[in-house]
Design an enzyme around this catalytic site. Structure first.
Site, PDB file in Angstrom:
ATOM      1  N   ASP A 105      -9.545 -81.762 -26.518  1.00 21.19           N
ATOM      2  CA  ASP A 105     -10.066 -81.906 -25.160  1.00 21.19           C
ATOM      3  C   ASP A 105     -10.803 -83.228 -24.988  1.00 21.19           C
ATOM      4  OD1 ASP A 105      -9.098 -79.525 -24.114  1.00 21.19           O
ATOM      5  OD2 ASP A 105     -10.977 -78.427 -24.382  1.00 21.19           O
ATOM      6  N   HIS A 160      -5.016 -81.657 -21.397  1.00 20.51           N
ATOM      7  CA  HIS A 160      -4.083 -81.530 -22.515  1.00 20.51           C
ATOM      8  C   HIS A 160      -2.942 -82.541 -22.428  1.00 20.51           C
ATOM      9  CE1 HIS A 160      -5.424 -77.045 -22.950  1.00 20.51           C
ATOM     10  NE2 HIS A 160      -6.389 -77.903 -23.217  1.00 20.51           N
ATOM     11  N   HIS A 185     -16.022 -80.600 -21.202  1.00 21.23           N
ATOM     12  CA  HIS A 185     -15.480 -81.573 -20.260  1.00 21.23           C
ATOM     13  C   HIS A 185     -16.586 -82.269 -19.466  1.00 21.23           C
ATOM     14  CE1 HIS A 185     -11.609 -79.888 -21.189  1.00 21.23           C
ATOM     15  NE2 HIS A 185     -11.947 -78.705 -20.704  1.00 21.23           N
ATOM     16  N   HIS A 222      -9.485 -77.963 -31.296  1.00 23.44           N
ATOM     17  CA  HIS A 222      -9.127 -77.988 -29.878  1.00 23.44           C
ATOM     18  C   HIS A 222     -10.200 -78.700 -29.059  1.00 23.44           C
ATOM     19  CE1 HIS A 222      -7.140 -76.973 -26.164  1.00 23.44           C
ATOM     20  NE2 HIS A 222      -8.348 -76.721 -25.679  1.00 23.44           N
TER      21      HIS A 222
END
Length: 306
Positions: free
Chosen positions: A239, A78, A262, A235
């Site tokens: 990321d 973030h 991720h 969101h």
């Protein structure tokens, strides 16, 4: 031109996984320094960790960086997204523990502080990675792809069984403040049953309705609900911006992700850098800087955040 912060900014919050208080500051750095993390609590090893894709050692629930001496810092995505989205290319993230504070689960606390501090140009040309050849990863669970494009673009889709999330998709041109206006306030999200499972094994101990959107079936358990109707896919793009920033320079090209997280983004970067001709290093002239996230932004952009 490259940029850094005008002055240092400080944050205090909770570590998502430890549940412990964390103090962090982001300080200016000179041209060509790049983005680094310094563990201020480490005395018996090298406290410096370069914020680079090749230093990612864990992508479960967050992105964790490590150096060669085993010093780590987690949940960097973030703040990395905020730095990229505000066009800050050189800085040191100083943190007194093993995690970046989760704050409200989005990037907007970092963005507010960076815009208040302001940025300053450095006497060095801006470099970027231009995607010259498509690279793709596909599994039964996800797909992720980098391909040539004239600008920085992200095309993302998610599909969750919880009715409150469901299928969401969004395409974005990331140039000229789009991150600040359209993504920075979008929070991490989780299914209630996953929170209970993770905490039962000692993870996400700092997770709460104050730093995540918690969903159960067709219900959002946070009193204020979603900040945006498609906050969840936004969101996920946030990321991705943070994880792609670990390339060491902005990427000019299109990133497409379907149910990618991720791990997928980091694996894609590793494949891109290992594929001859996939990425080429370019020096940008002043006429090209508008292609990058974080160019021509200010407090007026933040005032438009929903």
């Amino acid at each position: 031109m490259q940029t850094t912060l005008q002055s240092a900014v400080s944050f205090t919050g909770t570590g998502l996984h430890s549940g412990r208080p964390v103090r962090m500051s982001v300080t200016p750095a000179p041209a060509d320094h790049g983005l680094w993390v310094r563990r201020t609590d480490v005395r018996d090893a090298d406290p410096m960790i370069q914020a680079l894709y090749s230093n990612v050692t864990d992508t479960r629930l967050n992105t964790r960086l490590s150096n060669t001496q085993g010093v780590t810092v987690s949940t960097v995505e973030h703040v990395m997204a905020a730095l990229a989205g505000c066009g800050i290319h050189n800085a040191v993230i100083e943190v007194d523990g093993q995690e970046v504070p989760i704050m409200d689960g989005s990037s907007v606390p970092f963005v507010r502080a960076f815009l208040k501090a302001g940025t300053k140009p450095l006497d060095a040309p801006m470099q970027a990675w231009r995607v010259a050849r498509a690279v793709e990863l596909c599994t039964q669970e996800y797909s992720a792809r980098l391909e040539p494009a004239a600008r920085c673009e992200i095309d993302f889709a998610i599909d969750f069984p919880a009715q409150a999330i469901g299928v969401q998709a969004l395409k974005m041109d990331m140039a000229n403040g789009a991150f600040v206006r359209e993504l920075s306030d979008c929070r991490t999200f989780v299914l209630r049953q996953d929170v209970e499972r993770l905490q039962s094994v000692g993870l996400a101990l700092g997770g709460s309705l104050d730093n995540a959107v918690v969903v159960e079936g067709d219900q959002v358990l946070n009193q204020d609900g979603f900040r945006r109707a498609d906050e969840c896919v936004r969101h996920k793009i946030l990321d991705a911006v943070g994880d792609l920033a670990l390339a060491g320079a902005p990427i000019i090209g299109r990133y497409s992700g379907y149910r990618a997280g991720h791990g997928a983004t980091n694996a894609l970067l590793r494949k891109a850098f290992a594929t001859p001709g996939a990425l080429e290093r370019v020096t940008l002239g002043s006429e090209d800087l508008h292609l990058l996230p974080g160019t021509h932004i200010g407090q007026a952009d933040l005032s438009r955040v929903g």
